[in-house]
Scaffold this active site. Sequence first.
Site, PDB file in Angstrom:
ATOM      1  N   TYR A 236      -4.281 -38.708  49.941  1.00  0.00           N
ATOM      2  CA  TYR A 236      -5.502 -38.732  50.670  1.00  0.00           C
ATOM      3  C   TYR A 236      -6.784 -38.238  50.227  1.00  0.00           C
ATOM      4  O   TYR A 236      -7.495 -39.150  49.384  1.00  0.00           O
ATOM      5  CB  TYR A 236      -5.308 -38.193  52.068  1.00  0.00           C
ATOM      6  CG  TYR A 236      -6.318 -38.739  53.119  1.00  0.00           C
ATOM      7  CD1 TYR A 236      -6.209 -39.568  54.041  1.00  0.00           C
ATOM      8  CD2 TYR A 236      -7.650 -38.212  53.179  1.00  0.00           C
ATOM      9  CE1 TYR A 236      -6.985 -40.394  54.803  1.00  0.00           C
ATOM     10  CE2 TYR A 236      -8.677 -38.792  53.937  1.00  0.00           C
ATOM     11  CZ  TYR A 236      -8.343 -39.697  54.612  1.00  0.00           C
ATOM     12  OH  TYR A 236      -9.131 -40.339  55.559  1.00  0.00           O
ATOM     13  N   VAL A 276      -2.933 -39.618  65.751  1.00  0.00           N
ATOM     14  CA  VAL A 276      -2.522 -40.821  65.934  1.00  0.00           C
ATOM     15  C   VAL A 276      -3.468 -42.091  65.987  1.00  0.00           C
ATOM     16  O   VAL A 276      -3.713 -41.864  67.172  1.00  0.00           O
ATOM     17  CB  VAL A 276      -0.988 -40.753  66.839  1.00  0.00           C
ATOM     18  CG1 VAL A 276      -0.405 -42.170  66.632  1.00  0.00           C
ATOM     19  CG2 VAL A 276      -0.286 -39.827  66.709  1.00  0.00           C
TER      20      VAL A 276
HETATM   21  P1  NAD Z   1      -9.036 -47.042  64.359  1.00  0.00           P
HETATM   22  O1  NAD Z   1      -8.275 -47.955  63.693  1.00  0.00           O
HETATM   23  O2  NAD Z   1      -8.546 -46.456  65.767  1.00  0.00           O
HETATM   24  O3  NAD Z   1     -10.277 -47.819  64.806  1.00  0.00           O
HETATM   25  C1  NAD Z   1     -11.171 -48.649  63.972  1.00  0.00           C
HETATM   26  C2  NAD Z   1     -12.222 -49.396  64.572  1.00  0.00           C
HETATM   27  O4  NAD Z   1     -13.066 -50.399  63.405  1.00  0.00           O
HETATM   28  C3  NAD Z   1     -11.569 -50.459  65.686  1.00  0.00           C
HETATM   29  O5  NAD Z   1     -12.694 -50.328  66.567  1.00  0.00           O
HETATM   30  C4  NAD Z   1     -11.904 -51.757  65.094  1.00  0.00           C
HETATM   31  O6  NAD Z   1     -12.213 -52.736  65.918  1.00  0.00           O
HETATM   32  C5  NAD Z   1     -13.099 -51.319  64.019  1.00  0.00           C
HETATM   33  N1  NAD Z   1     -13.259 -52.649  63.151  1.00  0.00           N
HETATM   34  C6  NAD Z   1     -12.175 -52.670  61.911  1.00  0.00           C
HETATM   35  N2  NAD Z   1     -12.725 -53.671  61.152  1.00  0.00           N
HETATM   36  C7  NAD Z   1     -13.843 -54.047  61.716  1.00  0.00           C
HETATM   37  C8  NAD Z   1     -14.661 -54.962  61.518  1.00  0.00           C
HETATM   38  N3  NAD Z   1     -14.683 -55.464  60.125  1.00  0.00           N
HETATM   39  N4  NAD Z   1     -15.625 -55.378  61.995  1.00  0.00           N
HETATM   40  C9  NAD Z   1     -16.049 -54.644  63.228  1.00  0.00           C
HETATM   41  N5  NAD Z   1     -15.112 -53.583  63.786  1.00  0.00           N
HETATM   42  C10 NAD Z   1     -14.292 -53.492  62.840  1.00  0.00           C
HETATM   43  O7  NAD Z   1      -9.469 -46.085  63.597  1.00  0.00           O
HETATM   44  P2  NAD Z   1      -9.789 -44.564  63.757  1.00  0.00           P
HETATM   45  O8  NAD Z   1      -8.605 -43.619  63.057  1.00  0.00           O
HETATM   46  O9  NAD Z   1     -10.353 -44.056  64.740  1.00  0.00           O
HETATM   47  O10 NAD Z   1     -10.777 -44.360  62.340  1.00  0.00           O
HETATM   48  C11 NAD Z   1     -12.080 -44.157  62.753  1.00  0.00           C
HETATM   49  C12 NAD Z   1     -12.983 -43.532  61.714  1.00  0.00           C
HETATM   50  O11 NAD Z   1     -12.448 -42.230  61.707  1.00  0.00           O
HETATM   51  C13 NAD Z   1     -12.477 -43.797  60.317  1.00  0.00           C
HETATM   52  O12 NAD Z   1     -13.642 -43.624  59.318  1.00  0.00           O
HETATM   53  C14 NAD Z   1     -11.531 -42.731  59.735  1.00  0.00           C
HETATM   54  O13 NAD Z   1     -11.270 -42.828  58.387  1.00  0.00           O
HETATM   55  C15 NAD Z   1     -11.963 -41.505  60.529  1.00  0.00           C
HETATM   56  N6  NAD Z   1     -11.074 -40.409  60.911  1.00  0.00           N
HETATM   57  C16 NAD Z   1      -9.824 -40.840  61.346  1.00  0.00           C
HETATM   58  C17 NAD Z   1      -9.008 -39.677  61.417  1.00  0.00           C
HETATM   59  C18 NAD Z   1      -7.484 -39.798  62.131  1.00  0.00           C
HETATM   60  O14 NAD Z   1      -6.686 -38.912  62.034  1.00  0.00           O
HETATM   61  N7  NAD Z   1      -7.391 -41.180  62.597  1.00  0.00           N
HETATM   62  C19 NAD Z   1      -9.207 -38.280  61.269  1.00  0.00           C
HETATM   63  C20 NAD Z   1     -10.626 -38.304  60.699  1.00  0.00           C
HETATM   64  C21 NAD Z   1     -11.385 -39.045  60.453  1.00  0.00           C
END
Ligand code: NAD
Length: 395
Positions: A236, A276
């Site tokens: 990561y 998750v």
């Molecule tokens: P997720 O997959 O649940 O959500 C992704 C979102 O992006 C969705 O709403 C999807 O529709 C949208 N999306 C993707 N491609 C797109 C496009 N081309 N156009 C428009 N919308 C688009 O992901 P998540 O885990 O909530 O991640 C969101 C952010 O949070 C990321 O930057 C991730 O790195 C960060 N993050 C996640 C975690 C974790 O453990 N899940 C931890 C820390 C930070």
Amino acid sequence: MIIKPRIKGFVCITSHPVGCLENIREQATYAKTQLVTDDRKPKRVLVIGSSTGYGLSSRISAAFSCGADTLGVYFERPAAGERTASAGHYNSEAFCKLARESGLKAEDVNGDAFSNEIKEEVIAKAKEFGGTFDLVIYSLASPRRTDPVDGTNYRACLKPIGAIYKNKTLDTDRKEVKEVTIDPANEDEIFQTEKVMGGEDWEAWTDALLDAGLLSADCLNIAYSYIGPQVTQPIYRNGTIGRAKLHLENTAARITEKMKNAGSGKAYVSVNKALVTQASSAIPVVPLYVSILYKIMQELGTHEGCIEQTCRLFKDRLYGEGQTQVDQENRIRLDDWEMEPSVQQKIIDIWPTVNTENLYEKTSFELYQKEFHKLFGFGREDVDYELDVDPSAPL
Ligand code: NAD
């Protein structure tokens, strides 16, 4: 039709509209208990990536903890005949229904947020929306991006940099702990991952919003990042995705400069907890780490899901008393409870001892699976999954 989960690897290709609606209702109910009372609380919020995970919960916190009108941008599949919509599509429909029932404005744009066309559509809609945004949340997670300037397609990858990575991983389908070996990325793969998940598109959104005069004088512009523990470091934080996150974090300073020059607030990166989500379940090793982390944090009473994280972000960090607390790199840290040394020491102690036989005893894999099903509207006790539902009917 009767809708059942159909899981393929780390995705579920069906989703349940009623389950998704109840998930949103549950998050909204929690957000209402976490009211933001500060005068600076946002009134109009743009969420880019608003349909699932952190972006969805941010939108729910904005609406139900702050009473904000929200414009959501996402890329989701509507239902077609017998094929269900994607969970994010049902989530967004459910969110708009509940927000409007509470007298809040909620508008959506469904399409590729990386493209110029969708940025223009959002800006046109934002102008009709009734004033400037005082909060922008950038929460995209995508495996690919087409550069809107020259049409080049970029693909993100999840690889180590510099050396082969060997570690334990969890095959969530087979419920098996096994070894994984991943070859290091080459320079092009590193570059492409940065292009997809780095800060370029966040900056392009900020430029477009500033040009259109759509950011208020006190606007906060937030993107999400992750750092994580020692065990996932090579795949990561020190891997291709970590390089992209570093790029995103470095972009925050440049964006703040541009916003300051325009008299329009500032940008922050918020480092959130591992949870998750559809995006995180695709990362090797992370599901095993999350299953162990959930157990430790549940035992300590510090476990949070997306909505608890985003409510804490709004209530304590963005609109809490005094200045927004940041670390030395100017990042907001919502991963503080995850990264506590005592929690991380327990991870280090448990990690070498976990195997397929003791998976359910040493980790909270059961909760992991429950949360994974829930992402798609399944596994809720208050939904009768034997009832006939029309996947295309409005909620
Ligand atoms: P997720 O997959 O649940 O959500 C992704 C979102 O992006 C969705 O709403 C999807 O529709 C949208 N999306 C993707 N491609 C797109 C496009 N081309 N156009 C428009 N919308 C688009 O992901 P998540 O885990 O909530 O991640 C969101 C952010 O949070 C990321 O930057 C991730 O790195 C960060 N993050 C996640 C975690 C974790 O453990 N899940 C931890 C820390 C930070």
